[in-house]
Design an enzyme around this catalytic site. Structure first.
Site, PDB file in Angstrom:
ATOM      1  N   ASP A   1       0.859  -1.180   0.000  1.00  0.00           N
ATOM      2  CA  ASP A   1       0.000   0.000   0.000  1.00  0.00           C
ATOM      3  C   ASP A   1       0.898   1.233   0.000  1.00  0.00           C
ATOM      4  O   ASP A   1       2.028   1.199   0.515  1.00  0.00           O
ATOM      5  CB  ASP A   1      -0.921   0.037   1.221  1.00  0.00           C
ATOM      6  CG  ASP A   1      -1.962   1.140   1.096  1.00  0.00           C
ATOM      7  OD1 ASP A   1      -2.897   0.983   0.300  1.00  0.00           O
ATOM      8  OD2 ASP A   1      -1.816   2.174   1.782  1.00  0.00           O
TER       9      ASP A   1
ATOM     10  N   GLU B   1       0.768   5.805   0.274  1.00  0.00           N
ATOM     11  CA  GLU B   1       0.055   7.061   0.451  1.00  0.00           C
ATOM     12  C   GLU B   1       0.708   8.083  -0.470  1.00  0.00           C
ATOM     13  O   GLU B   1       1.943   8.086  -0.625  1.00  0.00           O
ATOM     14  CB  GLU B   1       0.102   7.543   1.899  1.00  0.00           C
ATOM     15  CG  GLU B   1      -0.522   6.583   2.909  1.00  0.00           C
ATOM     16  CD  GLU B   1      -1.988   6.284   2.644  1.00  0.00           C
ATOM     17  OE1 GLU B   1      -2.678   7.170   2.075  1.00  0.00           O
ATOM     18  OE2 GLU B   1      -2.440   5.181   2.987  1.00  0.00           O
TER      19      GLU B   1
ATOM     20  N   HIS C   1      -5.767   4.924   5.927  1.00  0.00           N
ATOM     21  CA  HIS C   1      -5.005   5.972   5.245  1.00  0.00           C
ATOM     22  C   HIS C   1      -3.586   6.121   5.780  1.00  0.00           C
ATOM     23  O   HIS C   1      -2.992   7.191   5.691  1.00  0.00           O
ATOM     24  CB  HIS C   1      -5.745   7.317   5.292  1.00  0.00           C
ATOM     25  CG  HIS C   1      -7.050   7.278   4.562  1.00  0.00           C
ATOM     26  ND1 HIS C   1      -7.171   6.856   3.252  1.00  0.00           N
ATOM     27  CD2 HIS C   1      -8.299   7.601   4.960  1.00  0.00           C
ATOM     28  CE1 HIS C   1      -8.438   6.928   2.883  1.00  0.00           C
ATOM     29  NE2 HIS C   1      -9.140   7.369   3.893  1.00  0.00           N
TER      30      HIS C   1
ATOM     31  N   ASP D   1      -3.134  -0.070   6.339  1.00  0.00           N
ATOM     32  CA  ASP D   1      -3.992  -0.547   5.258  1.00  0.00           C
ATOM     33  C   ASP D   1      -3.529  -1.903   4.730  1.00  0.00           C
ATOM     34  O   ASP D   1      -4.346  -2.723   4.293  1.00  0.00           O
ATOM     35  CB  ASP D   1      -4.042   0.471   4.121  1.00  0.00           C
ATOM     36  CG  ASP D   1      -4.983   1.628   4.416  1.00  0.00           C
ATOM     37  OD1 ASP D   1      -5.729   1.554   5.416  1.00  0.00           O
ATOM     38  OD2 ASP D   1      -4.980   2.618   3.655  1.00  0.00           O
TER      39      ASP D   1
END
Length: 314
Positions: free
Chosen positions: A36, A38, A175, A180
């Site tokens: 994952d 961001e 987030h 995540d």
């Protein structure tokens, strides 16, 4: 070693724009890495990765973790700070993408990737890897959002938080990249169990719906498009393109498709029914159902093929 659990429909994939991008698989591997990221926005051409994480599994057991913040070389906006909890102060002493990405790619190796709406993450990683002059990020991948749409077609949406709630999975935050990853893995594990329990049902012909096979070829959506986050169904034969291409155009614009007219359907696109012997009184069963739903207050509209193309900007 336990054999991998597969769902029907693997390899029915759209043409890829990134030539060396891996294949999207409908499969439950035993060895894989959950990832994952961001970012500062939605477009790999303009936005930056500010956090990246991965958890490596062998025989479905966690063996290693990777997590790093990434300094984008500029300040991030208040919206991203509020969304992720990552502040400019946290990024000030973080390493650059040039330092972090090679380490991350070495960590992942040749593993199959697992992630939620993972096209987004892979596109960012792929483009950054190419910009740094390294080899393409070409790992095959499993998208838990795609699995979710196939296994749970009646779920109200397929966001990670909704999926976790639907599966009674306790989210490990939201987030932040590593959190995540953990939530995605928990959902993936539950979906594996559900797929194994319902394997015979999933192998039935009617489980191979056209709409479940269509996945977006981009993550760069126009949020102001009248198609974005709206759900379309089709009836009759379209004059300008096959139905599968029309569905692909919808999901590429950030919309959704259903094979039939259901509660979630917002637009029914009318094609040509002239050659369909099942049509009575000039209206298909889908059109009649849409009209009844409309009279009962449903948010559904019947539109012409040309109006559909106008909405897409074609």
């Amino acid at each position: 070693m336990k054999a991998e659990t597969c769902l029907p429909g693997d390899n029915m994939l759209p043409k890829q724009k990134r030539p060396n991008k891996g294949k999207s698989l409908i499969v439950f591997p035993n060895d894989y890495t959950v990832i994952d990221i961001e970012t500062t926005g939605l477009d790999p051409s303009f936005d930056d990765i500010i956090e990246i994480a991965g958890i490596k599994y062998k025989e479905n057991k966690e063996i290693e973790r990777f997590q790093s913040l990434i300094n984008p070389g500029r300040e991030i906006g208040d919206f991203i700070v509020e969304l992720t909890g990552i502040t400019n102060e946290m990024l000030l002493d973080a390493p650059s993408i040039e330092t972090v990405l090679p380490r991350f790619l070495k960590f992942v190796g040749n593993d199959t990737i697992v992630g939620h709406n993972v096209h987004f993450d892979i596109n960012f990683i792929y483009d950054n890897a190419e910009n740094l002059g390294g080899s393409s990020f070409s790992n095959d991948f499993v998208d838990t959002m795609r699995l979710s749409r196939k296994l749970y077609p009646k779920m109200k949406n397929h966001r990670l938080a909704t999926l976790a709630e639907n599966l009674d999975v306790e989210p490990n935050g939201e987030h932040r990249a590593l959190e995540d990853c953990i939530t995605t893995q928990r959902c993936f594990s539950r979906m594996r169990s559900d797929a194994e329990a319902s394997k015979e049902l999933l192998e039935q012909k009617d489980s191979l719906s056209l709409s479940s096979m269509i996945i977006a070829e981009t993550s760069n959506f126009d949020l102001d498009s009248p198609v974005y986050d709206r759900t379309f169904a089709f009836t009759g034969t379209l004059e300008r393109m096959p139905r599968k291409e029309a569905m692909q155009a919808v999901v590429n614009a950030g919309g959704h498709c259903t094979d039939g007219v259901v509660a979630e359907t917002n637009f029914l696109v009318l094609g040509n029914n002239d050659y369909c012997k099942a049509i009575k009184n000039g209206k298909s069963a889908k059109q009649k159902k849409a009209e009844k739903m409309r009279l009962k207050g449903s948010d559904i509209e019947t539109i012409s093929e040309q109006v559909f193309y106008d909405m897409l900007g074609i």
